[in-house]
Design a protein around this motif. Structure first.
Motif, mmCIF file in Angstrom:
data_model
loop_
_atom_site.group_PDB
_atom_site.id
_atom_site.type_symbol
_atom_site.label_atom_id
_atom_site.label_comp_id
_atom_site.label_asym_id
_atom_site.label_seq_id
_atom_site.Cartn_x
_atom_site.Cartn_y
_atom_site.Cartn_z
ATOM 1 N N LEU A 50 43.701 54.957 43.571
ATOM 2 C CA LEU A 50 42.910 53.746 43.464
ATOM 3 C C LEU A 50 42.995 52.533 44.469
ATOM 4 O O LEU A 50 42.289 51.634 44.306
ATOM 5 N N ASP A 51 44.401 52.600 44.868
ATOM 6 C CA ASP A 51 44.573 51.433 45.711
ATOM 7 C C ASP A 51 44.432 51.961 47.130
ATOM 8 O O ASP A 51 44.354 51.082 48.250
ATOM 9 N N ASP A 52 43.896 53.225 47.555
ATOM 10 C CA ASP A 52 43.383 53.606 48.862
ATOM 11 C C ASP A 52 42.034 52.870 49.389
ATOM 12 O O ASP A 52 41.109 52.583 48.367
ATOM 13 N N VAL A 53 41.786 52.973 50.478
ATOM 14 C CA VAL A 53 40.652 52.443 51.143
ATOM 15 C C VAL A 53 39.408 53.297 50.630
ATOM 16 O O VAL A 53 38.247 52.643 50.356
ATOM 17 N N GLY A 54 39.636 54.625 50.418
ATOM 18 C CA GLY A 54 38.636 55.530 49.914
ATOM 19 C C GLY A 54 37.968 55.070 48.828
ATOM 20 O O GLY A 54 36.828 55.306 48.384
ATOM 21 N N TRP A 55 38.630 54.274 47.854
ATOM 22 C CA TRP A 55 38.037 53.800 46.324
ATOM 23 C C TRP A 55 37.932 52.297 46.550
ATOM 24 O O TRP A 55 37.722 51.808 45.490
ATOM 25 N N ASP A 56 37.368 51.770 47.657
ATOM 26 C CA ASP A 56 37.044 50.501 47.674
ATOM 27 C C ASP A 56 35.857 49.846 46.888
ATOM 28 O O ASP A 56 35.647 48.782 46.739
ATOM 29 N N ASN A 57 35.000 50.862 46.675
ATOM 30 C CA ASN A 57 33.712 50.514 45.894
ATOM 31 C C ASN A 57 33.987 50.523 44.253
ATOM 32 O O ASN A 57 33.056 50.443 43.407
ATOM 33 N N VAL A 58 35.294 50.930 43.780
ATOM 34 C CA VAL A 58 35.313 51.013 42.520
ATOM 35 C C VAL A 58 35.411 49.753 42.262
ATOM 36 O O VAL A 58 36.387 48.688 42.430
ATOM 37 N N GLY A 59 34.796 49.509 40.899
ATOM 38 C CA GLY A 59 34.540 47.793 40.395
ATOM 39 C C GLY A 59 35.951 47.313 40.063
ATOM 40 O O GLY A 59 36.597 47.962 39.325
ATOM 41 N N GLU A 60 36.306 46.171 40.419
ATOM 42 C CA GLU A 60 37.535 45.292 40.098
ATOM 43 C C GLU A 60 37.541 45.146 38.489
ATOM 44 O O GLU A 60 38.508 45.200 37.876
ATOM 45 N N ASP A 61 36.261 45.031 37.884
ATOM 46 C CA ASP A 61 36.331 45.076 36.382
ATOM 47 C C ASP A 61 36.816 46.235 35.645
ATOM 48 O O ASP A 61 36.934 46.079 34.349
ATOM 49 N N LEU A 62 36.940 47.377 36.339
ATOM 50 C CA LEU A 62 37.447 48.585 35.709
ATOM 51 C C LEU A 62 39.004 48.896 35.982
ATOM 52 O O LEU A 62 39.458 49.692 35.435
ATOM 53 N N LEU A 63 39.564 47.922 36.777
ATOM 54 C CA LEU A 63 41.068 48.075 36.859
ATOM 55 C C LEU A 63 42.088 47.246 36.176
ATOM 56 O O LEU A 63 41.716 46.160 35.696
ATOM 57 N N ASP A 75 32.211 49.548 23.884
ATOM 58 C CA ASP A 75 30.732 49.601 24.152
ATOM 59 C C ASP A 75 30.336 48.705 25.319
ATOM 60 O O ASP A 75 28.988 48.870 25.592
ATOM 61 N N SER A 76 31.070 47.929 25.451
ATOM 62 C CA SER A 76 30.435 46.726 26.327
ATOM 63 C C SER A 76 30.837 47.194 27.828
ATOM 64 O O SER A 76 30.391 46.391 28.981
ATOM 65 N N ILE A 77 31.635 48.372 27.988
ATOM 66 C CA ILE A 77 31.905 48.786 29.523
ATOM 67 C C ILE A 77 30.475 49.040 30.238
ATOM 68 O O ILE A 77 29.865 49.928 29.684
ATOM 69 N N ARG A 78 30.289 48.610 31.291
ATOM 70 C CA ARG A 78 28.974 49.151 32.041
ATOM 71 C C ARG A 78 29.170 50.420 32.405
ATOM 72 O O ARG A 78 30.056 50.932 32.370
ATOM 73 N N PRO A 79 27.868 50.996 32.506
ATOM 74 C CA PRO A 79 27.823 52.454 33.255
ATOM 75 C C PRO A 79 28.436 52.758 34.561
ATOM 76 O O PRO A 79 28.436 51.661 35.624
ATOM 77 N N LEU A 80 29.349 53.697 34.546
ATOM 78 C CA LEU A 80 30.045 54.069 35.759
ATOM 79 C C LEU A 80 29.021 54.628 36.839
ATOM 80 O O LEU A 80 28.152 55.269 36.523
ATOM 81 N N THR A 81 29.456 54.326 38.167
ATOM 82 C CA THR A 81 28.649 55.140 39.367
ATOM 83 C C THR A 81 29.300 56.505 39.275
ATOM 84 O O THR A 81 30.303 56.750 38.611
ATOM 85 N N ARG A 94 41.093 52.442 30.936
ATOM 86 C CA ARG A 94 41.041 51.756 32.003
ATOM 87 C C ARG A 94 42.773 51.173 32.195
ATOM 88 O O ARG A 94 43.004 50.481 33.323
ATOM 89 N N CYS A 95 43.566 51.456 31.465
ATOM 90 C CA CYS A 95 44.919 51.313 31.573
ATOM 91 C C CYS A 95 45.598 52.013 32.621
ATOM 92 O O CYS A 95 45.401 53.070 32.870
ATOM 93 N N GLU A 96 46.352 51.033 33.440
ATOM 94 C CA GLU A 96 46.998 51.562 34.755
ATOM 95 C C GLU A 96 48.429 51.933 34.473
ATOM 96 O O GLU A 96 49.238 52.192 35.271
ATOM 97 N N THR A 97 48.898 51.606 33.075
ATOM 98 C CA THR A 97 50.392 51.834 32.856
ATOM 99 C C THR A 97 50.797 53.414 32.659
ATOM 100 O O THR A 97 50.478 53.777 31.665
ATOM 101 N N LEU A 98 51.268 54.117 33.568
ATOM 102 C CA LEU A 98 51.302 55.397 33.559
ATOM 103 C C LEU A 98 52.306 55.825 32.422
ATOM 104 O O LEU A 98 52.159 56.822 31.873
ATOM 105 N N ASN A 99 53.208 54.985 32.311
ATOM 106 C CA ASN A 99 54.295 55.336 30.877
ATOM 107 C C ASN A 99 53.601 55.312 29.574
ATOM 108 O O ASN A 99 53.909 56.124 28.784
ATOM 109 N N LYS A 100 52.533 54.483 29.611
ATOM 110 C CA LYS A 100 51.789 54.683 28.237
ATOM 111 C C LYS A 100 51.155 56.083 28.158
ATOM 112 O O LYS A 100 51.056 56.637 27.098
#
Length: 498
Positions: A97-110, A193-199, A244-250
């Motif tokens: 997700l940190d790579d340039v290839g995912w630069d179009n992933v919405g920040e509101d999902l991170l 339910d408030s999460i917008r539709p994903l591309t 949306r959680c990025e905490t891998l340990n969880k």
């Protein structure tokens, strides 16, 4: 020790996706996720044997009319390895997700997780103490490994049931885990339910987390198969995070509870210790671990010997096909050109034939969490009529050479095995870069090493590294290392505590 029940719904879909993912992982020369250190028996078997075990487990866990996977140490190891593959896939997804290839992933999902885990850098004194302990452990491990390889008798392996290092999760320890993933309550339906539709790109970027989230949400009180203290105390639909959680340990904590603690009958602590737990230099430095190392080697060599005698190179890809048939959701249109086909044109006839037969029987391969038994039946009914290309690996292309391709897979080329650990490295700092803390730099050279003439506990690749490490702090601990490297009991305890 064996799984207690079949998987269905989203949990089955996730499990199938991991097994299907392993087809490519097993054949790759450039990935270590196919052989997780945490599952030594599975990881030291040949590629072909590992695929057979994964196929057996997939069929047993997903197909309703088939028996559960055999209750053998190799199948239980394969089941545990699948959990480790899932952890690797999640880790890879988070990293990319940190790579340039995912630069179009919405920040509101991170970054949907406000949990803060306090960390601090070690002081120079703490780093020096850490290196002392590591040097003592590695030195003793190397000594013990040499003795073990010469045939030293270390006795039979047995684990006391009261030993909390093995077996089912200790409830007291687990309460800390439960606190981290449940405190604060579940993510509300309104927020989900408030999460917008994903591309389409975002759906790919978050694929594994979304699959895992769906599997956890199915673990409700209504869906529980067993009513006991473990299962009723924490339905995993109530975890305090979502996809949306990025905490891998969880993720690891929750998925381990779902697929391991809640689903597995551990049997004896001895069986559990043979299935799960890496072998490294700490294992060799602790004499109580040496019987386990020898027991693992015996199991691995016996399993390899038996399998190698039955392996047929003409059926090299039969288990890849079996996994693909039961677990894949990929469509395989017949009008594609050979170079566009995946997994490879050698399996074109089989794959198209399999898909057409599924269509003829009304089996929808894209439906999630179902049709596994029906797909297996199609595979069994058609496999003998569609054998062309089965001698080739799924990844092979038309420029491959069959002889070298099969040599890569032949089980007899793999063993016998002696478990060990990574080659020791130079203890020097290597090249000192401007602005870098010399306490945190390592040389990494592993060839032509010589021990310090006084302490004999650390190794160097050159006079330059030895001098640099002496100035860095080895002069303060050399005499201590010379004295303590002979204290076996102390080093054994250091290895246990590491």
């Amino acid at each position: 020790m064996a799984p207690l029940r079949k998987l269905t719904g989203a949990q089955a879909e996730l499990f199938a996706a991991v097994c299907h993912h392993y087809i490519g992982e097993a054949g790759s020369e450039f990935t270590s996720s196919a052989t997780p250190d945490e599952v030594p028996i599975f990881s030291h078997l040949s590629r072909a044997q590992r695929l057979t075990l994964i196929a057996d487990v997939a069929v047993g866990m997903l197909c309703e009319d088939e028996p559960l996977p055999p209750d053998t140490i190799q199948h239980n190891s394969a089941y545990r390895a699948i959990i480790e593959f899932l952890f690797s896939a999640l880790s890879w997804e988070t990293d990319t997700l940190d790579d340039v290839g995912w630069d179009n992933v919405g920040e509101d999902l991170l970054g949907f997780d406000d949990t803060v885990y306090s960390t601090r850098e070690r002081t120079d004194e703490e780093l020096e103490e850490f290196r002392v302990k590591e040097a003592l452990i590695e030195h003793r491990a190397e000594k013990n490994m040499k003795k073990l390889n010469k045939g030293k008798d270390v006795g039979e392996f047995h684990v006391d049931e009261r030993d909390t290092r093995y077996g089912a999760t200790d409830l007291t320890t687990a309460r800390n885990i439960l606190k981290r993933i449940f405190d604060g309550g579940p993510v509300s339906k309104r927020e989900r339910d408030s999460i917008r539709p994903l591309t389409d790109k975002e759906k790919i970027a978050f694929r594994w987390r979304r699959l895992c989230d769906a599997a956890l949400q199915e673990d409700t009180l209504e869906n529980l198969h067993f009513q006991d203290d473990w299962s009723t105390s924490f339905p995993l639909c109530n975890v305090n995070f979502d996809w949306r959680c990025e905490t891998l340990n969880k993720w690891k904590m929750a998925l381990n509870l779902l697929f391991d603690t809640k689903l597995m009958d551990y049997g004896s602590a001895t069986d559990r210790a043979l299935v799960y737990g890496s072998v490294d230099y700490r294992s060799y430095a602790d004499p109580s671990q040496l019987p386990r190392v020898k027991a693992l080697e015996r199991h691995i060599n016996l399993l390899m010997k038996v399998y190698a005698s039955t392996w047929d190179p003409k059926l090299l890809a039969i288990d890849q096909r079996r996994i693909y048939a039961v677990c894949s959701k990929e469509q395989y249109p017949g009008h594609y050109q050979k170079e566009e086909l995946h997994p490879g044109h050698y399996h074109e006839e089989w794959a198209i034939g399999f898909h057409y037969e599924c269509l003829a029987r009304g089996i929808n391969l894209e439906k999630s969490g179902q049709n596994y038994q029906a797909r297996l039946n199609v595979f069994r009914d058609t496999k003998d009529d569609l054998m062309d290309g089965c001698e080739w690996d799924f990844r092979s292309r038309e420029n491959a050479v069959l002889e070298s391709d099969q040599r890569y897979w032949t089980p007899k080329e793999e063993g016998p095995k002696e478990l060990g650990f990574l080659q020791r490295m130079c203890s020097g700092p290597g090249k000192l870069f401007p602005g870098k803390n010399p306490q945190t730099i390592s040389c990494w050279t592993s060839e032509n090493l010589q021990a310090c003439s006084r302490c004999r506990a650390v190794l160097y690749c050159s006079r330059e590294c030895q001098i640099a490490d002496w100035k860095r702090g080895h002069k303060n601990v050399c005499a201590r290392l010379a004295k303590e490297r002979k204290d076996k009991e102390k080093i054994s305890q250091l290895a246990k505590d590491a």
